[in-house]
Design a protein around this motif. Sequence first.
Motif, PDB file in Angstrom:
ATOM      1  N   SER A  93       4.825  -0.116  -0.064  1.00 55.17           N
ATOM      2  CA  SER A  93       3.775  -1.004  -0.604  1.00 55.17           C
ATOM      3  C   SER A  93       2.392  -0.482  -0.253  1.00 55.17           C
ATOM      4  N   PHE A  94       1.441  -0.853  -1.090  1.00 55.20           N
ATOM      5  CA  PHE A  94       0.039  -0.480  -0.878  1.00 55.20           C
ATOM      6  C   PHE A  94      -0.754  -1.740  -0.563  1.00 55.20           C
ATOM      7  N   PHE A  95      -1.552  -1.626   0.473  1.00 50.88           N
ATOM      8  CA  PHE A  95      -2.406  -2.756   0.859  1.00 50.88           C
ATOM      9  C   PHE A  95      -3.584  -2.797  -0.122  1.00 50.88           C
ATOM     10  N   VAL A  96      -3.734  -3.909  -0.824  1.00 52.15           N
ATOM     11  CA  VAL A  96      -4.811  -3.990  -1.826  1.00 52.15           C
ATOM     12  C   VAL A  96      -5.820  -5.071  -1.451  1.00 52.15           C
ATOM     13  N   HIS A  97      -6.078  -5.178  -0.159  1.00 53.96           N
ATOM     14  CA  HIS A  97      -7.096  -6.128   0.287  1.00 53.96           C
ATOM     15  C   HIS A  97      -8.442  -5.731  -0.316  1.00 53.96           C
ATOM     16  N   HIS A  98      -9.253  -6.744  -0.622  1.00 53.80           N
ATOM     17  CA  HIS A  98     -10.531  -6.460  -1.304  1.00 53.80           C
ATOM     18  C   HIS A  98     -11.469  -5.581  -0.489  1.00 53.80           C
ATOM     19  N   SER A  99     -11.205  -5.425   0.800  1.00 50.30           N
ATOM     20  CA  SER A  99     -12.094  -4.585   1.614  1.00 50.30           C
ATOM     21  C   SER A  99     -11.669  -3.113   1.618  1.00 50.30           C
ATOM     22  N   VAL A 100     -10.526  -2.810   0.973  1.00 44.48           N
ATOM     23  CA  VAL A 100     -10.052  -1.414   0.955  1.00 44.48           C
ATOM     24  C   VAL A 100     -11.010  -0.562   0.102  1.00 44.48           C
ATOM     25  N   GLU A 101     -11.415   0.581   0.648  1.00 43.53           N
ATOM     26  CA  GLU A 101     -12.353   1.464  -0.060  1.00 43.53           C
ATOM     27  C   GLU A 101     -11.573   2.376  -1.008  1.00 43.53           C
ATOM     28  N   ASP A 102     -12.265   2.882  -2.047  1.00 45.58           N
ATOM     29  CA  ASP A 102     -11.611   3.764  -3.026  1.00 45.58           C
ATOM     30  C   ASP A 102     -10.952   4.968  -2.361  1.00 45.58           C
ATOM     31  N   ASP A 103     -11.696   5.620  -1.449  1.00 45.27           N
ATOM     32  CA  ASP A 103     -11.147   6.854  -0.863  1.00 45.27           C
ATOM     33  C   ASP A 103      -9.937   6.544   0.034  1.00 45.27           C
ATOM     34  N   GLU A 104      -9.945   5.362   0.641  1.00 44.04           N
ATOM     35  CA  GLU A 104      -8.820   4.942   1.488  1.00 44.04           C
ATOM     36  C   GLU A 104      -7.561   4.762   0.623  1.00 44.04           C
ATOM     37  N   LEU A 105      -7.723   4.109  -0.520  1.00 43.83           N
ATOM     38  CA  LEU A 105      -6.580   3.909  -1.410  1.00 43.83           C
ATOM     39  C   LEU A 105      -6.111   5.249  -1.962  1.00 43.83           C
ATOM     40  N   GLU A 106      -7.073   6.087  -2.335  1.00 41.86           N
ATOM     41  CA  GLU A 106      -6.741   7.414  -2.873  1.00 41.86           C
ATOM     42  C   GLU A 106      -5.864   8.179  -1.875  1.00 41.86           C
ATOM     43  N   ARG A 107      -6.237   8.122  -0.597  1.00 43.85           N
ATOM     44  CA  ARG A 107      -5.451   8.831   0.431  1.00 43.85           C
ATOM     45  C   ARG A 107      -4.040   8.244   0.532  1.00 43.85           C
ATOM     46  N   ALA A 108      -3.958   6.917   0.467  1.00 42.50           N
ATOM     47  CA  ALA A 108      -2.635   6.260   0.559  1.00 42.50           C
ATOM     48  C   ALA A 108      -1.761   6.672  -0.620  1.00 42.50           C
ATOM     49  N   ILE A 109      -2.356   6.764  -1.805  1.00 46.21           N
ATOM     50  CA  ILE A 109      -1.586   7.149  -2.997  1.00 46.21           C
ATOM     51  C   ILE A 109      -1.112   8.599  -2.864  1.00 46.21           C
ATOM     52  N   GLN A 110      -2.008   9.477  -2.419  1.00 47.92           N
ATOM     53  CA  GLN A 110      -1.633  10.900  -2.275  1.00 47.92           C
ATOM     54  C   GLN A 110      -0.497  11.057  -1.264  1.00 47.92           C
ATOM     55  N   THR A 111      -0.603  10.331  -0.142  1.00 43.38           N
ATOM     56  CA  THR A 111       0.446  10.405   0.886  1.00 43.38           C
ATOM     57  C   THR A 111       1.786   9.985   0.283  1.00 43.38           C
ATOM     58  N   PHE A 112       1.759   8.899  -0.475  1.00 48.44           N
ATOM     59  CA  PHE A 112       3.000   8.403  -1.083  1.00 48.44           C
ATOM     60  C   PHE A 112       3.559   9.440  -2.063  1.00 48.44           C
ATOM     61  N   LYS A 113       2.674  10.011  -2.891  1.00 49.43           N
ATOM     62  CA  LYS A 113       3.139  11.007  -3.880  1.00 49.43           C
ATOM     63  C   LYS A 113       3.794  12.189  -3.174  1.00 49.43           C
ATOM     64  N   GLU A 114       3.187  12.620  -2.074  1.00 45.75           N
ATOM     65  CA  GLU A 114       3.780  13.755  -1.334  1.00 45.75           C
ATOM     66  C   GLU A 114       5.148  13.397  -0.775  1.00 45.75           C
TER      67      GLU A 114
END
Length: 381
Positions: free
Chosen positions: A355-376
Motif C-alpha cells: 500500500s501507498f500512504f496518500v496522506h495529504h501531507s505527502v510530497e510529490d518526490d516522496e510518493l515518486e520514491r515510494a512508487i519507484q521502490t515498489f516498481k523495483e
Amino acid sequence: MPRNCFGEEELTYLQEVIESQDAWRWGRSNFVPRFEEAFGAHLGRKYVHAVNSGTSANTTAYASLGLDAGDEIICPAVAPIFVSFPVVAIGCVPVFADVDPRTQIISAEGIEARITPRTRAVVVVHLNGQPAMMREIMAVAKKHNLKVIEDCSQSYDAYYKGRKVGTIGDVACFSMQQSKHITSGEGGMVATDDPELYKRATEFSNSGMPWYLYDLERPEAKPLNGLPTRGHFSFGHDFRFSELQGAVAFAQLEKIDQFNARRRELVEKIETELCNVAGVRLAYVYPETQPNYWVYPVWGPESLGCRGELNYIEVEYQRMQAMRQTSVGVPLPDYVQYVPGSCPNAEKSTRGAWSFFVHHSVEDDELERAIQTFKEKVKDA
Ligand SMILES: Cc1ncc(COP(=O)(O)O)c(C=O)c1O
C-alpha cells in the motif's frame, strides 16, 4: 508519519483555549461542541459525540447498542485490531467474517456465514478509504435483525451510491489519530441519528454521567436515603475529548476539502504510474462508490510477501483460543475459533499486498520514491 499537518488556523484556535485557562471537555471556549455540530453537518448525522481516540469511539459505539455480555459482534477478518478489541472490552465476543479478496472488505456472504442465535451486530470497516457494499450488507443485517456499526476511521467523505459512509448503518465511528483524514493528534467520534444511541454513547464515555447536548433532557441525580449521589446513571469510562483537541479538530475540519483534493492528486499519480506495470493489480473499486483513500492498496507478485491485519492470528487471540475465553473472561462458544484457515479469502488476500500512504501531507518526490521502490521490488520478484 505525516508532516506539515497543522498551520496558523490550529494555532489561532489553540491560543483561544489557552487564554481561556479552561481546557477540559466542557471548557468555556466551546470548541468541542462547535466541532461536534460542524462535523454532524458535514457528515449528515444528527448527533456527534467526540471522544479521546478512535479505539474509544469504537468501544463507545458498540456500548451504545446496549448489548449483553456474551453477545456476538461480527468483525472483519482484515482490519486494525482496534476494531475487535473493543468488542472484547464491552464483554462481547468477536466473531470474524471473511472478506472480499479484491478489496479485503467484509462481505455480505462472509457475514451471513457467521450468524448464530447470539449475533447482535456487525462492524463494517470501510477499509483504506473504500466503501463496503452496503446495500447487500444492510439486507443481511435486516434479515437477521442485526445492528450495523460503520467504522469510517479510514474513510472520511467516501461515498456509497451517493451517500456518505457513516450515514447508512445505525451508528458510525471515526478516528482522528495523526494519520487520518483530519486529526487532533489523538481523538475519535461517534455519529448517529438515534437519540437513544447518542445518549448511551455520551454516558458510557463520561463515567455514566448524562451530559447530553442537542437540548436532550438530562435526568437529575437524586439523593438516596438523604445521601448525595453524583449522577452516575450507568457504567462507563472517561473517554473525554479536551478543548485543546477540539480546537485542532475544528480547524482541521475547515480544511478537509483541500486535504481530500490533495489525496486525489496522489492517487491519480499512483494509478497513472502503475496501471501498465505487468504483475500489478490496482485497487478494485465497487460500482457506484467513490473512495477517499487513506492508503492506496495494490497487489504485486506473491513473492513480495504477506501484508495485512488479520486479527485472529494475533498473540492475544491465540491466548483466547487456548483459554476458550475472551481476555475479560467471557467464555467462547465451541464454534468460535481463532485459527489459521478460518477466513481463507482474507488470508489469501495478504499475499503480495502492498500500500501507498496518500496522506495529504505527502510530497510529490516522496510518493515518486515510494512508487519507484515498489516498481523495483516487482521487477526483482
Ligand atoms: C479502521 C480503524 N478503526 C479504528 C481505529 C482506531 O483508532 P485510534 O488509533 O485513533 O485509536 C483505527 C486506527 O488506525 C482504524 O484504522
